[in-house]
Design a protein around this motif. Structure first.
Motif, mmCIF file in Angstrom:
data_model
loop_
_atom_site.group_PDB
_atom_site.id
_atom_site.type_symbol
_atom_site.label_atom_id
_atom_site.label_comp_id
_atom_site.label_asym_id
_atom_site.label_seq_id
_atom_site.Cartn_x
_atom_site.Cartn_y
_atom_site.Cartn_z
ATOM 1 N N ILE A 245 52.741 69.706 -24.998
ATOM 2 C CA ILE A 245 52.341 69.873 -23.600
ATOM 3 C C ILE A 245 53.300 70.800 -22.859
ATOM 4 C CG2 ILE A 245 51.992 68.651 -21.412
ATOM 5 C CD1 ILE A 245 51.238 66.159 -23.143
ATOM 6 N N ASP A 246 52.732 71.856 -22.263
ATOM 7 C CA ASP A 246 53.494 72.750 -21.392
ATOM 8 C C ASP A 246 53.353 72.335 -19.930
ATOM 9 O OD1 ASP A 246 54.330 74.382 -23.515
ATOM 10 O OD2 ASP A 246 52.542 75.637 -23.364
ATOM 11 N N GLY B 184 48.754 73.518 -23.153
ATOM 12 C CA GLY B 184 49.810 73.534 -24.146
ATOM 13 C C GLY B 184 49.442 74.373 -25.349
#
Length: 155
Positions: free
Chosen positions: A144-145, A98
């Protein structure tokens, strides 16, 4: 953009990943360090409402690296549990990819810092410490990705 887990039978569910983030105490934050070297540092953290929070000083290697490139990874693992018929324990880990933001000092971020501190010291110490050091604390928020987790046997 993010790779699928090769050993998908060991993959943890989203709920299991979140349980680990909620229950464990420390993880390794990895940033893009100087001269192309990765820089990983052990940190205390708070997982709350889909974000991960850290704290530290307002300057230093970690902060410089994040200012240069805010893309990071963060890894947490549990202590493992014995499994009948296996030599070593099963260990679960989570890796998060992220972007980290440096948060300004506001009443909201002071509240997050207080909850982060109380995760580690539930006594009255935290409130006094935050009052004393609030202007020197840098709170960081990891959005968060991508998150994945897996279970492996240590043997």
């Amino acid at each position: 953009m993010f790779r699928q887990m090769r050993r998908f039978k060991q993959q943890l569910s989203q709920e299991e990943c979140e349980d680990i983030l909620l229950s464990e105490r420390r993880g390794v934050l990895a940033v893009h360090g100087e001269d192309g070297y990765p820089y990983g540092v052990l940190v205390d953290y708070l997982y709350e409402q889909g974000k991960i929070y850290f704290h530290g000083a307002k300057s230093g290697h970690k902060i410089d690296a994040i200012k240069a490139d805010n893309r990071v990874s963060f890894t947490v693992f549990d202590q493992g549990v014995p499994v009948e018929g296996k030599v070593g324990p099963d260990v679960r880990s989570v890796i998060v990819f992220g972007r980290v933001s440096l948060l300004d000092t506001t009443p909201e971020t002071i509240g997050i810092a207080r909850r982060l501190g109380e995760k580690y010291d539930p006594s009255g110490y935290v409130a006094d410490e935050i009052k004393r050091t609030a202007e020197r604390i840098q709170l960081l928020e990891l959005s968060i990705d991508h998150m994945s987790g897996k279970r492996v046997n240590e043997s």
